[in-house]
Design a protein around this motif. Structure first.
Motif, short mmCIF file in Angstrom:
data_model
loop_
_atom_site.label_atom_id
_atom_site.label_comp_id
_atom_site.label_asym_id
_atom_site.label_seq_id
_atom_site.Cartn_x
_atom_site.Cartn_y
_atom_site.Cartn_z
N GLY A 161 0.84 -1.19 0.00
CA GLY A 161 0.00 0.00 0.00
C GLY A 161 0.87 1.24 0.00
N PRO A 162 0.29 2.39 -0.33
CA PRO A 162 1.07 3.64 -0.40
C PRO A 162 1.52 4.09 0.98
CG PRO A 162 -1.27 4.09 -0.65
CD PRO A 162 -1.12 2.60 -0.67
N ALA A 163 2.75 4.55 1.07
CA ALA A 163 3.26 5.14 2.31
C ALA A 163 2.75 6.57 2.41
CB ALA A 163 4.78 5.11 2.32
N ARG A 164 2.76 7.14 3.64
CA ARG A 164 2.40 8.54 3.82
C ARG A 164 3.42 9.43 3.12
NH1 ARG A 164 2.22 9.82 9.88
NH2 ARG A 164 2.16 11.93 9.02
N ALA A 165 2.97 10.55 2.65
CA ALA A 165 3.88 11.48 1.99
C ALA A 165 4.94 11.97 2.97
CB ALA A 165 3.11 12.66 1.44
N GLY A 166 6.19 12.10 2.50
CA GLY A 166 7.26 12.60 3.34
C GLY A 166 7.36 14.11 3.36
N VAL A 167 6.56 14.78 2.51
CA VAL A 167 6.57 16.23 2.43
C VAL A 167 5.13 16.71 2.55
CG1 VAL A 167 7.09 18.23 0.99
CG2 VAL A 167 8.64 16.29 1.01
N VAL A 168 4.93 17.72 3.39
CA VAL A 168 3.58 18.25 3.61
C VAL A 168 3.53 19.72 3.27
CG1 VAL A 168 2.98 16.49 5.31
CG2 VAL A 168 4.12 18.59 6.07
N ASP A 169 2.53 20.42 3.78
CA ASP A 169 2.29 21.82 3.41
C ASP A 169 3.56 22.65 3.45
OD1 ASP A 169 -0.58 21.53 3.29
OD2 ASP A 169 -0.50 21.31 5.46
N GLY A 170 3.76 23.37 2.39
CA GLY A 170 4.82 24.37 2.45
C GLY A 170 5.78 24.46 1.30
N TYR B 292 12.66 36.88 -9.67
CA TYR B 292 12.24 36.16 -8.48
C TYR B 292 12.71 34.72 -8.52
CZ TYR B 292 9.26 34.37 -4.76
OH TYR B 292 8.82 33.79 -3.60
N ASP B 293 12.57 34.06 -9.67
CA ASP B 293 12.90 32.64 -9.76
C ASP B 293 14.40 32.36 -9.82
OD1 ASP B 293 10.23 31.98 -9.74
OD2 ASP B 293 10.04 31.91 -11.92
N GLN B 294 15.22 33.39 -9.93
CA GLN B 294 16.67 33.19 -9.95
C GLN B 294 17.31 33.22 -8.57
OE1 GLN B 294 17.76 36.40 -12.60
NE2 GLN B 294 18.02 35.01 -14.34
N GLY C 49 1.93 27.77 5.11
CA GLY C 49 1.36 29.00 4.60
C GLY C 49 2.25 30.22 4.72
N ASN C 50 3.31 30.14 5.55
CA ASN C 50 4.17 31.30 5.70
C ASN C 50 5.01 31.51 4.46
OD1 ASN C 50 6.86 32.73 6.70
ND2 ASN C 50 5.25 33.20 8.17
N ASN C 51 5.25 32.76 4.10
CA ASN C 51 6.00 33.10 2.90
C ASN C 51 7.41 32.52 2.89
OD1 ASN C 51 6.15 34.78 0.37
ND2 ASN C 51 7.80 35.74 1.51
N THR C 52 8.00 32.37 4.06
CA THR C 52 9.37 31.84 4.15
C THR C 52 9.48 30.46 3.53
OG1 THR C 52 9.76 33.10 6.16
CG2 THR C 52 11.24 31.26 5.74
N LEU C 53 8.41 29.67 3.61
CA LEU C 53 8.46 28.30 3.13
C LEU C 53 8.53 28.20 1.61
CD1 LEU C 53 7.68 27.89 6.09
CD2 LEU C 53 6.15 26.07 5.38
N ARG C 54 8.34 29.31 0.93
CA ARG C 54 8.43 29.30 -0.53
C ARG C 54 9.87 29.29 -1.01
NH1 ARG C 54 4.82 34.31 -2.29
NH2 ARG C 54 5.25 33.47 -4.38
N GLY C 55 10.84 29.49 -0.10
CA GLY C 55 12.23 29.60 -0.52
C GLY C 55 12.46 30.95 -1.17
N GLN C 56 13.23 30.97 -2.26
CA GLN C 56 13.48 32.18 -3.03
C GLN C 56 13.93 33.35 -2.17
OE1 GLN C 56 13.96 31.88 -6.01
NE2 GLN C 56 12.65 30.30 -6.87
N SER C 57 13.07 34.27 -1.81
CA SER C 57 13.49 35.47 -1.10
C SER C 57 14.09 35.16 0.26
CB SER C 57 12.32 36.44 -0.95
OG SER C 57 11.25 35.87 -0.22
N SER C 58 13.71 34.06 0.88
CA SER C 58 14.21 33.74 2.22
C SER C 58 15.70 33.47 2.22
CB SER C 58 13.46 32.53 2.80
OG SER C 58 13.71 31.37 2.04
N LEU D 282 2.89 38.40 6.93
CA LEU D 282 4.19 37.72 6.89
C LEU D 282 4.68 37.29 8.27
CD1 LEU D 282 6.06 39.94 4.28
CD2 LEU D 282 4.75 37.85 3.90
N PHE D 283 4.21 37.99 9.31
CA PHE D 283 4.71 37.72 10.65
C PHE D 283 3.54 37.53 11.61
CE2 PHE D 283 7.95 40.11 8.39
CZ PHE D 283 9.03 39.23 8.53
#
Length: 385
Positions: free
Chosen positions: A27-36, A202-204, A286-295, A331-332
């Motif tokens: 059967g499928p295992a639980r996902a190793g990556v969640v929200d963010g 932004y994407d660079q 949901g926090n902006n930091t989790l998007r990477g990039q600017s962080s 953001l905070f």
């Protein structure tokens, strides 16, 4: 495991992987990556962060000794060496007159790697004057950097962009020009990626940071070193009273301001608007930091094993420090701001200097640095410098 016991999660994941390799059906295992995306075990990672070098947690009880140890730990994680032997070699150009102050451009070496052009505003009069190192925000807007805060008299295209930005975040004001009118020398330079030193897209950003790491260096560490060097250059100008130099910033610039105060004693007061939180409270779905990039401009790998954000800012205690946040700032989150403010109060209280720490939430405002906030910051600087 006793016969008949259900498989634990660890055993299931290992067993599922082995079965897949063997061609078995499971059967499928639980996902190793969640929200963010966050790893699904992120609560365990956060729980392991105890910030053992924070003032009050550290076994070092002498504050001056703690400051030296904490600053050294921050510097270790910058991955960028100090530039003590690199001359600034400033070159001044483009001088014009503003309303009560002189505008000029100064090109200088903040590191051994490249020359950086900054805006320098000087009030009319004999001096020496108090001074502000003004630090621009991120905002995912890279065509302008220093021009977000100082009116670009040298470039009409950037002026149009800068006016739009000032209208959005600063009540239509150029904060640097307002400070110069109030009697402060102002220095404002582009961080790497903005204005003269960009623009990146932004994407660079993530690739740029990754390339720094592959080269044994750090994008955030470079910015931190440059900001500290800029503060020391400003304090060394003959027109400046070296005992009255402040760092002021909004958003990422606020982060840069308190970080600079932690790294150099040339900064005698700090005003940070809309960037302070506890790390754990920021790292939530949901926090902006989790998007990477600017962080990546504010990421020093490994440092959270020792110090939280307010712990780093506390290295500057008991020098005067102001923090503003907006109650509607997405953001905070409020709980992160509250945790950070409690930590900051504890540090200044331990130094019997609570009156030098000014913390204020503007409940009706979001992520902005509007005119009434600016006026209060300048009045505060007038009082503490």
């Amino acid at each position: 495991m006793r016969a008949g016991d259900p498989l634990g999660r660890r055993a299931f994941v290992v067993g599922a992987g082995a079965a897949a390799l063997a061609g078995g059906a499971v059967g499928p295992a639980r996902a190793g990556v969640v929200d963010g995306p966050l790893p699904d075990f992120h609560p365990a990672l956060k729980a392991a962060l105890t910030f053992p070098l924070a003032w009050g947690n550290s076994p070092v009880r002498d504050f001056r000794a703690w400051r030296r140890a904490a600053r050294a730990k921050v510097e270790e994680h910058l991955l960028v060496d100090r530039e003590d032997g690199t001359p600034y070699a400033p070159a001044f150009t483009g001088r014009t007159q503003g309303e009560g102050y002189t505008r000029e451009l100064v090109t200088l070496s903040l590191t051994r790697y490249e020359r950086v052009r900054a805006a320098l505003l000087t009030p009319h009069g004999p001096g020496p004057f108090p001074a502000v190192l003004l630090l621009h925000d991120h905002g995912a807007k890279f065509d302008i950097g220093k021009e977000k805060l100082v009116r670009p008299w040298y470039d009409d295209t950037r002026l149009a962009s800068a006016r739009t930005w000032a209208d959005k975040y600063f009540s239509g004001r150029f904060v640097g020009d307002e400070l110069a009118r109030r009697g402060y020398v102002v220095l404002c330079a582009d961080a790497l990626g903005w204005g003269d030193r960009g623009p990146v897209t932004y994407d660079q950003q993530q690739a740029l940071a990754s390339n720094f790491y592959h080269l044994g260096s750090s994008l955030a560490g470079l910015m931190a070193r440059e900001d500290a060097r800029a503060a020391e250059f400003l304090a060394g100008l003959k027109r400046v009273d070296a005992g009255r130099v402040a760092a002021v910033g909004f958003s990422m610039g606020a982060y840069r301001a308190w970080q600079t105060a932690a790294l150099t004693d040339s900064v005698r007061a700090t005003a940070s608007v809309c960037w302070m939180t506890g790390l754990k409270e920021m790292m939530v779905p949901g926090n902006n930091t989790l998007r990477g990039q600017s962080s990546y401009y504010m990421l020093h790998p490994g440092l959270p094993r020792f110090l939280d954000f307010p712990d780093v800012a506390g290295i500057a205690a008991p020098r005067p420090m102001l923090f503003f946040d907006g109650g509607l700032d997405p953001l905070f989150p409020a709980d992160g701001v509250r945790v950070a403010y409690d930590k900051l109060r504890a540090v200044w209280r331990s130094r019997h200097a609570e009156e030098r720490l000014y913390l204020r939430t503007w409940p009706e405002l979001g992520h902005v640095f509007v005119d009434r906030m600016q006026d209060e910051v300048v009045d505060w600087l007038d009082a503490v410098l």
